[in-house]
Design a protein around this motif. Structure first.
Motif, PDB file in Angstrom:
ATOM      1  N   ALA A   1      16.603  -3.466  43.775  1.00 59.07           N
ATOM      2  CA  ALA A   1      15.676  -3.386  42.656  1.00 59.07           C
ATOM      3  C   ALA A   1      16.376  -2.828  41.416  1.00 59.07           C
ATOM      4  O   ALA A   1      16.176  -3.329  40.306  1.00 59.07           O
ATOM      5  CB  ALA A   1      14.476  -2.521  43.027  1.00 59.07           C
ATOM      6  N   VAL A   2      17.215  -1.816  41.605  1.00 58.74           N
ATOM      7  CA  VAL A   2      17.971  -1.244  40.491  1.00 58.74           C
ATOM      8  C   VAL A   2      18.938  -2.295  39.932  1.00 58.74           C
ATOM      9  O   VAL A   2      19.042  -2.477  38.712  1.00 58.74           O
ATOM     10  CB  VAL A   2      18.724   0.032  40.927  1.00 58.74           C
ATOM     11  N   GLN A   3      19.642  -2.989  40.824  1.00 59.85           N
ATOM     12  CA  GLN A   3      20.572  -4.036  40.387  1.00 59.85           C
ATOM     13  C   GLN A   3      19.847  -5.114  39.583  1.00 59.85           C
ATOM     14  O   GLN A   3      20.299  -5.505  38.500  1.00 59.85           O
ATOM     15  CB  GLN A   3      21.238  -4.692  41.598  1.00 59.85           C
ATOM     16  N   ALA A   4      18.729  -5.576  40.111  1.00 54.68           N
ATOM     17  CA  ALA A   4      17.981  -6.650  39.451  1.00 54.68           C
ATOM     18  C   ALA A   4      17.479  -6.208  38.080  1.00 54.68           C
ATOM     19  O   ALA A   4      17.574  -6.965  37.098  1.00 54.68           O
ATOM     20  CB  ALA A   4      16.817  -7.082  40.330  1.00 54.68           C
ATOM     21  N   CYS A   5      16.971  -5.008  37.993  1.00 52.12           N
ATOM     22  CA  CYS A   5      16.458  -4.521  36.710  1.00 52.12           C
ATOM     23  C   CYS A   5      17.567  -4.378  35.678  1.00 52.12           C
ATOM     24  O   CYS A   5      17.369  -4.712  34.502  1.00 52.12           O
ATOM     25  CB  CYS A   5      15.728  -3.196  36.906  1.00 52.12           C
ATOM     26  N   MET A   6      18.720  -3.902  36.100  1.00 57.69           N
ATOM     27  CA  MET A   6      19.814  -3.747  35.141  1.00 57.69           C
ATOM     28  C   MET A   6      20.368  -5.102  34.690  1.00 57.69           C
ATOM     29  O   MET A   6      20.713  -5.273  33.514  1.00 57.69           O
ATOM     30  CB  MET A   6      20.924  -2.874  35.730  1.00 57.69           C
ATOM     31  N   VAL A   7      20.440  -6.055  35.599  1.00 58.81           N
ATOM     32  CA  VAL A   7      20.886  -7.399  35.219  1.00 58.81           C
ATOM     33  C   VAL A   7      19.868  -8.042  34.272  1.00 58.81           C
ATOM     34  O   VAL A   7      20.234  -8.638  33.253  1.00 58.81           O
ATOM     35  CB  VAL A   7      21.125  -8.271  36.472  1.00 58.81           C
ATOM     36  N   LEU A   8      18.578  -7.901  34.585  1.00 53.99           N
ATOM     37  CA  LEU A   8      17.538  -8.431  33.702  1.00 53.99           C
ATOM     38  C   LEU A   8      17.595  -7.787  32.326  1.00 53.99           C
ATOM     39  O   LEU A   8      17.413  -8.463  31.308  1.00 53.99           O
ATOM     40  CB  LEU A   8      16.153  -8.184  34.310  1.00 53.99           C
ATOM     41  N   SER A   9      17.839  -6.502  32.293  1.00 53.33           N
ATOM     42  CA  SER A   9      17.936  -5.798  31.021  1.00 53.33           C
ATOM     43  C   SER A   9      19.075  -6.355  30.169  1.00 53.33           C
ATOM     44  O   SER A   9      18.910  -6.566  28.963  1.00 53.33           O
ATOM     45  CB  SER A   9      18.155  -4.308  31.266  1.00 53.33           C
ATOM     46  N   THR A  10      20.204  -6.597  30.793  1.00 53.09           N
ATOM     47  CA  THR A  10      21.345  -7.165  30.072  1.00 53.09           C
ATOM     48  C   THR A  10      21.018  -8.558  29.542  1.00 53.09           C
ATOM     49  O   THR A  10      21.340  -8.893  28.396  1.00 53.09           O
ATOM     50  CB  THR A  10      22.576  -7.217  30.992  1.00 53.09           C
ATOM     51  N   ILE A  11      20.369  -9.356  30.364  1.00 48.24           N
ATOM     52  CA  ILE A  11      19.977 -10.713  29.937  1.00 48.24           C
ATOM     53  C   ILE A  11      19.001 -10.638  28.767  1.00 48.24           C
ATOM     54  O   ILE A  11      19.147 -11.354  27.770  1.00 48.24           O
ATOM     55  CB  ILE A  11      19.390 -11.501  31.119  1.00 48.24           C
ATOM     56  N   PHE A  12      18.005  -9.746  28.871  1.00 50.64           N
ATOM     57  CA  PHE A  12      17.043  -9.601  27.781  1.00 50.64           C
ATOM     58  C   PHE A  12      17.719  -9.148  26.490  1.00 50.64           C
ATOM     59  O   PHE A  12      17.359  -9.613  25.406  1.00 50.64           O
ATOM     60  CB  PHE A  12      15.930  -8.620  28.160  1.00 50.64           C
ATOM     61  N   CYS A  13      18.689  -8.255  26.572  1.00 51.87           N
ATOM     62  CA  CYS A  13      19.398  -7.809  25.368  1.00 51.87           C
ATOM     63  C   CYS A  13      20.155  -8.960  24.715  1.00 51.87           C
ATOM     64  O   CYS A  13      20.132  -9.099  23.485  1.00 51.87           O
ATOM     65  CB  CYS A  13      20.366  -6.681  25.706  1.00 51.87           C
ATOM     66  N   CYS A  14      20.811  -9.770  25.520  1.00 54.89           N
ATOM     67  CA  CYS A  14      21.551 -10.920  24.971  1.00 54.89           C
ATOM     68  C   CYS A  14      20.602 -11.933  24.345  1.00 54.89           C
ATOM     69  O   CYS A  14      20.868 -12.456  23.259  1.00 54.89           O
ATOM     70  CB  CYS A  14      22.395 -11.573  26.060  1.00 54.89           C
ATOM     71  N   VAL A  15      19.501 -12.194  25.020  1.00 54.69           N
ATOM     72  CA  VAL A  15      18.506 -13.124  24.482  1.00 54.69           C
ATOM     73  C   VAL A  15      17.911 -12.571  23.186  1.00 54.69           C
ATOM     74  O   VAL A  15      17.700 -13.312  22.224  1.00 54.69           O
ATOM     75  CB  VAL A  15      17.409 -13.421  25.529  1.00 54.69           C
ATOM     76  N   ALA A  16      17.648 -11.273  23.142  1.00 54.81           N
ATOM     77  CA  ALA A  16      17.101 -10.646  21.933  1.00 54.81           C
ATOM     78  C   ALA A  16      18.060 -10.802  20.758  1.00 54.81           C
ATOM     79  O   ALA A  16      17.624 -11.047  19.635  1.00 54.81           O
ATOM     80  CB  ALA A  16      16.791  -9.182  22.183  1.00 54.81           C
ATOM     81  N   LEU A  17      19.346 -10.656  21.018  1.00 51.56           N
ATOM     82  CA  LEU A  17      20.329 -10.835  19.951  1.00 51.56           C
ATOM     83  C   LEU A  17      20.306 -12.270  19.419  1.00 51.56           C
ATOM     84  O   LEU A  17      20.292 -12.493  18.206  1.00 51.56           O
ATOM     85  CB  LEU A  17      21.734 -10.476  20.446  1.00 51.56           C
ATOM     86  N   LEU A  18      20.274 -13.241  20.325  1.00 52.62           N
ATOM     87  CA  LEU A  18      20.220 -14.645  19.901  1.00 52.62           C
ATOM     88  C   LEU A  18      18.933 -14.956  19.143  1.00 52.62           C
ATOM     89  O   LEU A  18      18.956 -15.641  18.110  1.00 52.62           O
ATOM     90  CB  LEU A  18      20.371 -15.563  21.107  1.00 52.62           C
ATOM     91  N   VAL A  19      17.803 -14.450  19.637  1.00 53.51           N
ATOM     92  CA  VAL A  19      16.524 -14.682  18.960  1.00 53.51           C
ATOM     93  C   VAL A  19      16.522 -14.014  17.593  1.00 53.51           C
ATOM     94  O   VAL A  19      16.010 -14.574  16.621  1.00 53.51           O
ATOM     95  CB  VAL A  19      15.350 -14.182  19.845  1.00 53.51           C
ATOM     96  N   PHE A  20      17.108 -12.824  17.507  1.00 52.46           N
ATOM     97  CA  PHE A  20      17.202 -12.145  16.210  1.00 52.46           C
ATOM     98  C   PHE A  20      17.984 -12.995  15.212  1.00 52.46           C
ATOM     99  O   PHE A  20      17.560 -13.159  14.064  1.00 52.46           O
ATOM    100  CB  PHE A  20      17.869 -10.776  16.368  1.00 52.46           C
ATOM    101  N   ILE A  21      19.113 -13.517  15.641  1.00 51.62           N
ATOM    102  CA  ILE A  21      19.921 -14.342  14.736  1.00 51.62           C
ATOM    103  C   ILE A  21      19.143 -15.583  14.308  1.00 51.62           C
ATOM    104  O   ILE A  21      19.158 -15.962  13.130  1.00 51.62           O
ATOM    105  CB  ILE A  21      21.268 -14.705  15.392  1.00 51.62           C
ATOM    106  N   LEU A  22      18.445 -16.214  15.255  1.00 49.53           N
ATOM    107  CA  LEU A  22      17.627 -17.386  14.903  1.00 49.53           C
ATOM    108  C   LEU A  22      16.501 -17.004  13.952  1.00 49.53           C
ATOM    109  O   LEU A  22      16.243 -17.714  12.978  1.00 49.53           O
ATOM    110  CB  LEU A  22      17.062 -18.033  16.161  1.00 49.53           C
ATOM    111  N   GLN A  23      15.827 -15.890  14.235  1.00 51.33           N
ATOM    112  CA  GLN A  23      14.733 -15.474  13.368  1.00 51.33           C
ATOM    113  C   GLN A  23      15.229 -15.043  11.992  1.00 51.33           C
ATOM    114  O   GLN A  23      14.505 -15.190  11.003  1.00 51.33           O
ATOM    115  CB  GLN A  23      13.944 -14.330  14.007  1.00 51.33           C
TER     116      GLN A  23
END
Length: 141
Positions: A38-60
């Motif tokens: 559960a800890v592994q999954a949450c940390m991997v998801l967090s990293t993915i969300f951060c990368c996606v947020a950066l891309l969405v920010f650039i698009l926005q």
């Protein structure tokens, strides 16, 4: 390392003895493996969300009209913050049971939180601040 001692360091993927530089991967045979997963999954998801947020920010940044807010970026960043908080909270709550497993090749019950654990809580604070900042942030002239 999320948990360190005099002659070992463990993280959410493996446990390493520092005196002979051997690492044992944390696998299904370990007690409380579901908590570590559960800890592994949450940390991997967090990293993915951060990368996606950066891309969405650039698009926005190029798509939004002036005066509009970065709401989608904020939501994704706050999801990342939530994932980090869940992972660090699970590890904090379950650390005693996690380190009592007899499958470790070394004695890891006597230790303390490591730098990666502290960085996880710092990441929580910064992603929370970042998510709120995106919510308030507007494009200006």
């Amino acid at each position: 390392a999320w948990w360190v001692g005099d002659n070992f360091s463990t993280d959410v993927w493996s446990a390493c003895a520092t005196n002979n530089s051997t690492c044992t991967p944390i696998t299904v045979q370990f007690r409380e493996y579901q908590s570590i997963q559960a800890v592994q999954a949450c940390m991997v998801l967090s990293t993915i969300f951060c990368c996606v947020a950066l891309l969405v920010f650039i698009l926005q940044l190029f798509r939004l009209k002036q005066g509009e807010r970065f709401v989608l970026t904020s939501i994704i960043q706050l999801l990342s913050c939530l994932c980090v908080m869940i992972a660090a909270s699970i590890y904090t709550d379950r650390h005693e049971e996690l380190h009592k497993s007899i499958e470790y090749a070394i004695e890891v019950s006597k230790g303390q939180y490591g730098y990666s654990f502290v960085l996880a809580w710092i990441a929580f604070a910064f992603t929370l601040i970042s998510g709120v900042m995106y919510l308030v942030l507007r494009k200006r002239k």
